[in-house]
Design a protein around this motif. Structure first.
Motif, PDB file in Angstrom:
ATOM      1  N   LEU A 162      52.741  40.966  22.442  1.00 54.38           N
ATOM      2  CA  LEU A 162      54.210  40.962  22.456  1.00 54.38           C
ATOM      3  C   LEU A 162      54.786  40.417  21.148  1.00 54.38           C
ATOM      4  CD1 LEU A 162      55.019  39.901  26.131  1.00 54.38           C
ATOM      5  CD2 LEU A 162      55.588  42.086  25.053  1.00 54.38           C
TER       6      LEU A 162
ATOM      7  N   VAL B 190      60.234  40.855  31.237  1.00 56.58           N
ATOM      8  CA  VAL B 190      59.812  41.617  30.052  1.00 56.58           C
ATOM      9  C   VAL B 190      59.134  42.885  30.550  1.00 56.58           C
ATOM     10  CG1 VAL B 190      58.338  41.597  27.996  1.00 56.58           C
ATOM     11  CG2 VAL B 190      59.483  39.481  28.733  1.00 56.58           C
TER      12      VAL B 190
ATOM     13  N   ILE C 183      50.441  38.116  25.423  1.00 59.66           N
ATOM     14  CA  ILE C 183      51.374  37.273  24.659  1.00 59.66           C
ATOM     15  C   ILE C 183      51.271  37.586  23.163  1.00 59.66           C
ATOM     16  CG2 ILE C 183      51.984  34.883  24.085  1.00 59.66           C
ATOM     17  CD1 ILE C 183      50.792  34.154  26.919  1.00 59.66           C
TER      18      ILE C 183
ATOM     19  N   CYS D  13      59.647  36.448  25.555  1.00 58.65           N
ATOM     20  CA  CYS D  13      58.447  35.941  26.244  1.00 58.65           C
ATOM     21  C   CYS D  13      58.321  34.439  25.991  1.00 58.65           C
ATOM     22  CB  CYS D  13      57.209  36.673  25.707  1.00 58.65           C
ATOM     23  SG  CYS D  13      55.659  35.917  26.218  1.00 58.65           S
ATOM     24  N   ILE D  14      58.077  33.676  27.076  1.00 61.49           N
ATOM     25  CA  ILE D  14      57.967  32.212  26.926  1.00 61.49           C
ATOM     26  C   ILE D  14      56.507  31.757  26.970  1.00 61.49           C
ATOM     27  CG2 ILE D  14      60.282  31.671  27.800  1.00 61.49           C
ATOM     28  CD1 ILE D  14      58.956  31.165  30.561  1.00 61.49           C
ATOM     29  N   GLY D  15      55.598  32.737  27.007  1.00 64.08           N
ATOM     30  CA  GLY D  15      54.176  32.396  26.940  1.00 64.08           C
ATOM     31  C   GLY D  15      53.626  31.715  28.177  1.00 64.08           C
ATOM     32  N   CYS D  16      54.204  31.993  29.351  1.00 69.44           N
ATOM     33  CA  CYS D  16      53.743  31.315  30.570  1.00 69.44           C
ATOM     34  C   CYS D  16      52.350  31.787  31.013  1.00 69.44           C
ATOM     35  CB  CYS D  16      54.743  31.528  31.707  1.00 69.44           C
ATOM     36  SG  CYS D  16      54.799  33.236  32.308  1.00 69.44           S
ATOM     37  N   GLY D  17      51.985  33.012  30.630  1.00 65.06           N
ATOM     38  CA  GLY D  17      50.641  33.516  30.937  1.00 65.06           C
ATOM     39  C   GLY D  17      50.511  34.201  32.290  1.00 65.06           C
ATOM     40  N   ALA D  18      51.597  34.276  33.068  1.00 67.75           N
ATOM     41  CA  ALA D  18      51.509  34.906  34.400  1.00 67.75           C
ATOM     42  C   ALA D  18      51.009  36.349  34.287  1.00 67.75           C
ATOM     43  CB  ALA D  18      52.866  34.871  35.086  1.00 67.75           C
ATOM     44  N   CYS D  19      51.455  37.039  33.272  1.00 69.02           N
ATOM     45  CA  CYS D  19      51.051  38.443  33.090  1.00 69.02           C
ATOM     46  C   CYS D  19      49.572  38.561  32.758  1.00 69.02           C
ATOM     47  CB  CYS D  19      51.890  39.081  31.988  1.00 69.02           C
ATOM     48  SG  CYS D  19      51.861  38.141  30.445  1.00 69.02           S
TER      49      CYS D  19
ATOM     50  N   CYS E 263      56.761  38.400  35.937  1.00 72.04           N
ATOM     51  CA  CYS E 263      57.295  37.865  34.669  1.00 72.04           C
ATOM     52  C   CYS E 263      58.665  37.233  34.879  1.00 72.04           C
ATOM     53  CB  CYS E 263      57.380  38.970  33.622  1.00 72.04           C
ATOM     54  SG  CYS E 263      58.171  38.404  32.097  1.00 72.04           S
ATOM     55  N   PRO E 264      58.797  35.934  34.608  1.00 73.20           N
ATOM     56  CA  PRO E 264      60.087  35.270  34.825  1.00 73.20           C
ATOM     57  C   PRO E 264      61.171  35.751  33.856  1.00 73.20           C
ATOM     58  CG  PRO E 264      58.540  33.774  33.739  1.00 73.20           C
ATOM     59  CD  PRO E 264      57.771  34.992  34.107  1.00 73.20           C
ATOM     60  N   GLN E 265      60.761  36.363  32.766  1.00 74.67           N
ATOM     61  CA  GLN E 265      61.731  36.840  31.767  1.00 74.67           C
ATOM     62  C   GLN E 265      62.046  38.322  31.912  1.00 74.67           C
ATOM     63  OE1 GLN E 265      62.663  33.817  30.993  1.00 74.67           O
ATOM     64  NE2 GLN E 265      62.886  34.350  28.824  1.00 74.67           N
TER      65      GLN E 265
ATOM     66  N   ILE F 167      56.741  44.883  29.941  1.00 73.43           N
ATOM     67  CA  ILE F 167      55.534  44.886  29.101  1.00 73.43           C
ATOM     68  C   ILE F 167      54.942  46.282  28.846  1.00 73.43           C
ATOM     69  CG2 ILE F 167      53.189  43.930  28.894  1.00 73.43           C
ATOM     70  CD1 ILE F 167      54.280  41.573  30.711  1.00 73.43           C
TER      71      ILE F 167
HETATM   72  S1  SF4 Z   1      53.733  35.297  29.191  1.00 73.53           S
HETATM   73 FE1  SF4 Z   1      53.924  37.248  30.276  1.00 73.53          FE
HETATM   74  S2  SF4 Z   1      54.811  36.703  32.265  1.00 73.53           S
HETATM   75 FE2  SF4 Z   1      55.190  34.969  30.888  1.00 73.53          FE
HETATM   76  S3  SF4 Z   1      57.175  35.368  29.955  1.00 73.53           S
HETATM   77 FE3  SF4 Z   1      55.664  36.239  28.571  1.00 73.53          FE
HETATM   78  S4  SF4 Z   1      55.539  38.369  29.216  1.00 73.53           S
HETATM   79 FE4  SF4 Z   1      56.512  37.281  30.895  1.00 73.53          FE
END
Ligand code: SF4
Ligand code: SF4
Length: 182
Positions: free
Chosen positions: A174, A115, A171, A154-160, A111-113, A117
């Protein structure tokens, strides 16, 4: 999940298999096992207690599970009544758990932020079970978010989501956490 398995072309199917995953709309283990059997695929079973989650189930589910006798010693197939009891218990657990996160933490490192989770989900589940305890839960949340991204970050990148073995819509969850606790 079934579609993803079929599209993967793997000659094995690795699944988190518990009576709960079988009934889960996102994990779909029961359907996947049926497909694996149909196509003669090997199956690797993981997470038999769902990251410890099934060691501490709601009381209502415990009462149902008392009907299922321990059959680990001889591995006899479940009777129809036992199978039905497991399905019922799974439904109770799923209905009573706001976010069915197992706390495995696979989602955290990417997670770049930053978070946190699983920690936030655990706390949110406590809040959802007892909304009157928000006064207790919220300061704990604030403390957890110090030096890390909060749910709102959370920026919604979807990596998680791409690594979550439970296929949780992280997402969206969260957003609920943020509405309640940020
Ligand atoms: S989508 Fe997931 S990985 Fe991306 S910023 Fe939000 S919590 Fe972190
Ligand atoms: S990967 Fe999924 S199940 Fe595991 S901690 Fe993260 S949200 Fe929970």
């Amino acid at each position: 999940m079934v579609d993803a398995f079929l599209a993967s072309g793997q000659n094995y199917f690795d699944t988190a298999w518990t009576y709960m995953d079988g009934e889960s709309d996102s994990v779909q283990s029961r359907k996947c096992l049926e497909v694996a059997e149909e196509f003669g695929k090997k199956v690797i079973v993981m997470e038999p207690v769902k990251g410890g989650m099934l060691a501490n189930v709601p009381e209502e589910a415990s009462e149902i599970l008392a009907q299922v006798e321990d059959n680990l010693s001889d591995f006899v197939p479940l009777s129809k009544a036992e199978d039905m009891a497991l399905k019922k218990a799974a439904r109770v657990i799923l209905d009573k758990t706001a976010i069915p996160c197992t706390g495995c933490s696979y989602c955290v490192s990417g997670c770049p932020q930053r978070v946190w989770i699983p920690k936030y989900f655990k706390l949110y589940n406590e809040y959802a079970a007892k909304p009157d305890d928000k006064w207790k839960v919220q300061p704990e949340y604030k403390k957890m978010t110090e030096g890390r991204g909060a749910a709102k970050d959370c920026i919604g990148c979807g990596a998680c989501e791409s690594v979550c073995p439970q296929h949780l819509p992280i997402i969206e969850h969260l957003k609920k956490v943020s509405e309640a606790l940020d």
